[in-house]
Design an enzyme around this catalytic site. Structure first.
Site, PDB file in Angstrom:
ATOM      1  N   CYS A 187       0.752  -1.280   0.089  1.00 39.39           N
ATOM      2  CA  CYS A 187       0.061  -0.158   0.069  1.00 39.39           C
ATOM      3  C   CYS A 187       0.555   1.470   0.148  1.00 39.39           C
ATOM      4  O   CYS A 187       1.878   1.454   0.284  1.00 39.39           O
ATOM      5  CB  CYS A 187      -0.817   0.165   1.217  1.00 39.39           C
ATOM      6  SG  CYS A 187      -1.798  -1.468   1.392  1.00 39.39           S
ATOM      7  N   TYR A 233      13.670  -1.495  -4.916  1.00 36.67           N
ATOM      8  CA  TYR A 233      12.383  -1.824  -5.706  1.00 36.67           C
ATOM      9  C   TYR A 233      11.137  -1.233  -5.867  1.00 36.67           C
ATOM     10  O   TYR A 233      10.608  -0.733  -6.684  1.00 36.67           O
ATOM     11  CB  TYR A 233      12.199  -3.429  -5.684  1.00 36.67           C
ATOM     12  CG  TYR A 233      10.974  -3.903  -6.366  1.00 36.67           C
ATOM     13  CD1 TYR A 233      10.857  -4.045  -7.612  1.00 36.67           C
ATOM     14  CD2 TYR A 233       9.919  -4.266  -5.680  1.00 36.67           C
ATOM     15  CE1 TYR A 233       9.806  -4.387  -8.653  1.00 36.67           C
ATOM     16  CE2 TYR A 233       8.378  -4.840  -6.310  1.00 36.67           C
ATOM     17  CZ  TYR A 233       8.515  -4.899  -7.779  1.00 36.67           C
ATOM     18  OH  TYR A 233       7.663  -5.184  -8.463  1.00 36.67           O
ATOM     19  N   ASN A 240      -0.200   1.748   5.769  1.00 33.06           N
ATOM     20  CA  ASN A 240       0.843   0.935   4.786  1.00 33.06           C
ATOM     21  C   ASN A 240       1.685   0.171   6.063  1.00 33.06           C
ATOM     22  O   ASN A 240       2.287   0.880   6.879  1.00 33.06           O
ATOM     23  CB  ASN A 240       1.564   1.970   4.128  1.00 33.06           C
ATOM     24  CG  ASN A 240       2.880   1.342   3.121  1.00 33.06           C
ATOM     25  OD1 ASN A 240       3.798   2.199   3.155  1.00 33.06           O
ATOM     26  ND2 ASN A 240       2.644  -0.085   3.090  1.00 33.06           N
ATOM     27  N   GLY A 241       1.772  -1.061   5.997  1.00 28.46           N
ATOM     28  CA  GLY A 241       2.581  -1.574   6.869  1.00 28.46           C
ATOM     29  C   GLY A 241       2.033  -3.213   7.233  1.00 28.46           C
ATOM     30  O   GLY A 241       1.320  -3.663   6.630  1.00 28.46           O
ATOM     31  N   GLY A 243       0.544  -0.051  -5.092  1.00 22.59           N
ATOM     32  CA  GLY A 243      -0.707  -0.740  -4.989  1.00 22.59           C
ATOM     33  C   GLY A 243      -1.720  -1.014  -6.227  1.00 22.59           C
ATOM     34  O   GLY A 243      -2.177   0.131  -6.284  1.00 22.59           O
TER      35      GLY A 243
END
Lengths: 476, 476, 476, 476
Positions: free
Chosen positions: D9, D255, D112-113, D37
């Site tokens: 996310c 990445y 996010n996580g 995402g």
């Protein structure tokens, strides 16, 4: 044709002893219950404790195609729900069944009705740290059942004790990992019946017409307050709440239910035929033909014709393709929408004195236009007959009646309404009459809720009921 | 409810003296004609010679939303079309109206009917180098009109001379840069009528119910062979082809047309009521109730009840949400589809001797299931009455009747059919009876095509008629 | 990134000796040709003379899903097409391949290019009674081929003779019941190559990258004027038109074609690298980094870096998710759209003298914004280099160049343009330079059309070319 | 191109002092975060305490069109979220932001996580009677914050105390009736930065590239453990949790993040250039060209080229139209999917010794196919270089790494992998090397989490982590 009244939902559940295509069965049953809700629908399938869910805004055939049903897969229990469409914005997150996981595992609930203590219950759980994802009562019910589930040894016991907290109208189907539970509130405001399939599966539905569509056999209505628990091995009843006085919503007979459904021992079609007969008795008038407003006025018109001997006629053709989605292509056309939906069969009406039967008058706007169509078509007289008494009170038990300001019967006398809609005479079914709907002997019958006509509520109701009762302040 | 018979299309056209929202009017009119075709639909608007087009597969409300109608924009002429749905694959490229450009400018055509010399005409144009983009007759008609247009001084003259080449059934609306032309074949196989809006605009439609939906006034049917030309200034008729004997499709009265339409001076509803009355005269039987198969059997059932004095009853509830899109969710459920579409009102049927009225029997499959539903519901006797004679011959004039192998009346005698469908007795309306449908005096009436019952074709027909008559060898 | 220039389409065809999944192969090939057209696409499959067709507006993966490809079925021949997206309204009826039936059977055509005598040809056929359903050249070509087909003994002979009538740019694949034909105009304006699959099937495509995507082997380009005929048994060439001077569109190398395609013996990537090298030679400047505008400026930037020794840098990140469908959510944001599509990699640019390479400048608007983004990111100097000469003339051979009023190079001198876009210096590739693109020896090469830069058209062009050249007066 | 690694996310939030089109701004920002995402996305707008929500499965431009954004309306605060796409079935109910109502009003959270104590926390709330509607951590966080909210005087204090309970990786934006709160876990595993618009609005985003797309100014990263509270009047920080050692995910540099983003003071593009330079130092080899696998291998390839002096080349063209939706049209084509996505630029590769750079090898399947494409294109040697060390350990902080069985580096030695993928040599960046990514001085840098390479987790992790960690047993 457009009463402005909306039922809040239809429910269905099936429990089989073996793994089979319960999703397809639920799909076919929801089709038959579609008239109870056209906003959204959903199906949850239980395959050995794994729940598969699909729900969305739209009609049953819009939300479910074959691949969607195949994705739901096989299982031995399934529940389904159809939800009504309001004039406001439909909300996807309010679609049902809801699926939650609590301490003892997953649970899915589908609900028809309305709690009168929803606000109070919600407050209670919020005070304890609960968060709410929807604005519907079903999520509140999930908390009440979950709270009890932590103290009780089974889901059915949890439902039993939860019912001490739930006040109002509710017909529920609840699915746990192992069981399917149906429960009806102690007043039996909303219908809920049970039956069985030819392979022995147990089925529950808001109306018996759902059983016909899946070739299942209707067994009986749940008693008010009854809980029925089904699993792979057995079916049993819990009657701890079966003591209250029944207060079944009379408007299910008048308008909501499908004519081919049997409710509380009475076929809905028969009740409507009888309404027409009583209407004639209460408001006779000389006329040449009797016609009904399609579709829900047709049965009462036939009854009135039978009682009066005045010929029954097909007064209108209803456009079968005008669905939820009729769009006014331009501002100029706005007034034509009744004209597009309904057209008078002129040869049946022209030059005649017409008794026109409809199920209700809410705002009066549609009724006025229909009377005007008849006049244009050459009707000499139009005698309006309504197969229920005037609405004068809000419903707290699951019918989305317009506010008092919009209810014409709160604003005008009957002669004024007659004048407003442009009819020659206007007759409503009396409260006594509506009480006799389900009984051929015409004796006043107990067990019906007629509060919307009388203001006499069978249980205490909240003083105020905000439109968005939880003030979620969330739009979607 | 599912006769297996399909009408090939409905047409509409409007010509106004000024620029206005003709697209919205056409949209509302197509809504009223939707029963004539549910596969595809389209609208073309003419704004000072610029044609705007939208057509697609789907029902009117699926193909057109407000933004789509807005994109079509304003104009002073517009034509529209609805096309029927076969069991085979629907084809987008066959949707109408078609729009072509020829040497004199753009032209749009919408067509209801079937040419019997289509194959011959097509060959003729192909031999001259023509290419065909569709498999429909409309494209052939566009070539015939174009060929004449090159030799004649006006589009209406081109249509007039083109009609010498067109053989068979056709009701056309044709739009050029400046004019709207309506034309009906010299036998008048298919309906076509004209009227006017309150602002003076001229309108044409397959059925008068389209006028009611847009609040236009019905003026009259086009005569067989008549051409009507409308432009901003005037309306005039060309009657050069008005000499043939009328041969109006009787099945429009029996099944296709909407009951509220007036055709050839007779209200369709009245014709059906009369069919029921004649049926009773021809096939009386002792019974307790009369019921019709929804929707097209209802009027004849009412007529039979009126003639016989046997009470009319609502025998079935039809599920209003099962549209074109009903999907069998699984193989196992396949047999249940009639059950989902139709449900018996048991209390009206149980223990009774029932006269059941339907408009036709094609293959017999559906009829057999419906009789079986009545038996299950407890009907003591089932007396089937059909409001037209048995189909024994193909139609070359626009009705998509199944092949002879599938027509039960080509395979069995009436007693065998009665046995096959499981009825106690079976009575079809006689050919004499169907001839009297439109006339209250019961005198045999001239002017109807009854070839599908009698084999007596009003004009010569091709010896063979391949299913895909042009062998286009193109699937889409 | 948004040159305002559009290629008119990509074509593909396959002919196998046996029935196989040619639809799936065509689908994969169209994916590789998608850059040549994003408005609409289509596939036609030939299964023993039966054509199955699907085409619609949208990208290949939008128009075709697995079920759609399965519906097209197996076959031994198939053709496909992708069509470009203009800024105007896309039109479904102009989607290709077109399928027509003429006197000798069905035929399907896919076309890339533009006829200069389209108006004349159209007039000719209209005068003979032809009707037109589309506004594209392909339908005109279908008439020319059909006319010849009536006089000739085979489809390939018809194509051969038709080519005497067709003037302009065309790379065609044509499918008949039995054969697949590829044809390239005598000037070879647009690319067209052939190859073979590992199972021996013959394939044709606009660019060789389509062969790579289906694991086919590239054999060679069709010669200008060459016709190749393939059927189940054989492949053969007709070279009757192979005498004209080649005039291959140089802009295919500069912008349209995919870098991995081989065209006329030269890899497009190599041509662009060389463009960068020549640019450096023609317009050297002191700088710290070289960066390209993604995607089509990247190769030339790399070439310029190689020639100059100035480090190549990634100057921008292009948002890969901004497709055809980027929608300005509000008026206020309108100016931000370049910002959303492209973002500067600040660390690579800040404080540096930047040589920025792009393929072309059309209106100058986008270029100006990109230069401004670099300035904001801290570029000390911005030296714009364009890998082709200024556009000053319309293209009549298939490139949709804006009108002269919109071409900045028709309105301003180069210094004025440099000033307008805010660059420090501006250098265009010279006409001599662009002539050397495909040749490592830097010798002026024959065989390229550079009319858009020079006004020197290889064949006579019409004096005027209306935007909607046929004035169809039809919108869809 | 398809590493099999997925980020969980991206988040965005904006708080303005006045009512404005925050929905449109959030939409544009989510576009820039789309790479984090692609499964689902959502936006919630706060207009004076009323929350409007829209979220669904799909890319930003699929879920939001202009009318959808207009329906969200104006407001002064808004948050948005993009969610990643796994290979499994995407679930609509897991889409974010979630909106709940608790005792103090509505709250919306985007996250996010990944929490390492999610299971434990969930159990704790379930034991107290909580029900869960989703399987995501965000709902757990909503309970933890709600629990604190009941005891604290403000939402920010609630977040502060909630953070004592939350263990693991989380970058949060939380919206209440009045405030926008951003919070980053004390280790700073995931990025989160803040900035301001030109009108003074405060913005938060996972990556700074989101600010560029809305023309906002990047101010700084949030410190690990920092909470920032914004409302109409002010912005302030709470640093109570700012004491832990930073452990920023190094794979964000390698990445996940966009090259144009600045994270922790280092431009992602620069880190990747440096990775390429170190790779060359660690694994030099004689070669003719350096090429990267698009898109994430390109920057490192350029760095390697710069360090080695070996020319950088464009080795591949990536098909920009192959999105999430590439569908294998048939079984036979399955092996061709890499071929459709990537094509070798043969002229750049043929006959050359190639150094090929990619960001990672997960299963090895894709890498093997890419090497094979190079060999087919005529590469003489292929030297694979990977810009990070081998993955040998699961990630508990938000990266969806395949199970150990699927990680090739858990199953094979480096020479075995080299052999498996068919390369001549294979070199991974060393752990020391990856530590130096963000630092030009090449000194080992503190503050990065490299546990997936080393197994050295910065905080305690659960012994076992089931795939569906909550065993919700619910599929959608």
């Amino acid at each position: 044709m457009n009463t402005g009244l909306h039922e809040e939902c239809g429910v269905f559940g099936i429990c089989s002893s073996h793994t089979t295509d319960v999703a397809a069965t639920t799909y076919a049953a929801l089709y038959a219950l579609q008239h109870r809700g056209q906003e959204s629908c959903g199906i949850v399938v239980n395959d050995q404790g794994i729940f598969s869910l699909h729900k969305d805004l739209g009609l049953v055939p819009e939300v479910f195609d074959r691949s969607q049903i195949e994705k739901l897969g096989q299982g031995n229990i399934s529940i389904g729900h159809v939800r009504y469409s309001t004039t406001g914005k439909p909300s996807r997150s309010n679609a049902q069944p809801i699926v939650v996981r609590h301490i003892k595992g997953p649970m899915s609930i589908a609900h028809n009705g309305n709690l009168v203590n929803a606000y109070h219950l919600r407050k209670r759980y919020e005070t304890k740290g609960a968060t709410f994802h929807t604005t519907n009562d079903t999520e509140i019910i999930s908390y009440v059942v979950t709270e009890q589930r932590m103290k009780r040894t089974s889901i059915e016991e949890a439902v039993e004790y939860a019912m001490y907290d739930l006040q109002g109208a509710y017909s529920l189907v609840i699915m746990s990992s192992q069981k399917l539970i149906a429960a009806r509130d102690p007043n039996g405001f909303r219908p809920l019946c049970m039956g069985h399939c030819r392979d022995g599966s147990i089925v529950f539905a808001s109306e018996s017409c759902a059983f016909d569509s899946i070739d299942a056999i209707f067994d009986r209505d749940l008693e008010p307050g009854e809980i029925v628990v089904a699993d792979k091995e057995s079916v049993r009843s819990i009657r701890a709440h079966c003591r209250k006085k029944k207060a079944f919503c009379v408007f299910e007979y008048v308008y909501f239910a499908r004519p081919d459904s049997m409710i509380e021992g009475c076929c809905v079609h028969d009740a409507r035929i009888r309404a027409g007969k009583i209407l004639w008795k209460e408001h006779p008038v000389n006329a040449d033909v009797v016609a009904g407003v399609p579709d829900s006025g047709l049965d009462a018109a036939l009854g009135l014709s039978q009682a009066s001997g005045i010929p029954y006629e097909v007064g209108f053709v209803k456009n079968r393709y005008v669905g939820r989605t009729f769009i006014q292509p331009s501002q100029k056309m706005r007034t034509n929408s009744v004209r597009i939906k309904l057209n008078v069969v002129k040869s049946a009406i022209a030059g005649k004195r017409v008794i026109l039967v409809d199920d209700s008058i809410v705002r009066g706007t549609t009724c006025r236009r229909i009377v005007s169509l008849l006049r244009e078509a050459g009707a000499k007289e139009v005698h309006m007959r309504i197969s229920c008494p005037p609405f004068t009170n809000p419903c707290y038990f699951g019918v989305d009646i317009d506010s008092k300001e919009n209810l014409i019967a709160c604003q005008m006398t009957i002669p004024e309404i007659c004048d407003h809609i442009g009819a020659d005479t206007l007759g409503y079914l009396s409260v006594d009459g509506v009480q006799s709907l389900t009984s051929p002997e015409m004796k006043p019958q107990e067990g019906l809720c007629m509060a919307c006509f009388t203001g006499d509520y069978p249980i205490p109701v909240p003083k105020e009921m905000p439109k968005d009762k939880f003030e979620m302040k969330i739009r979607e």
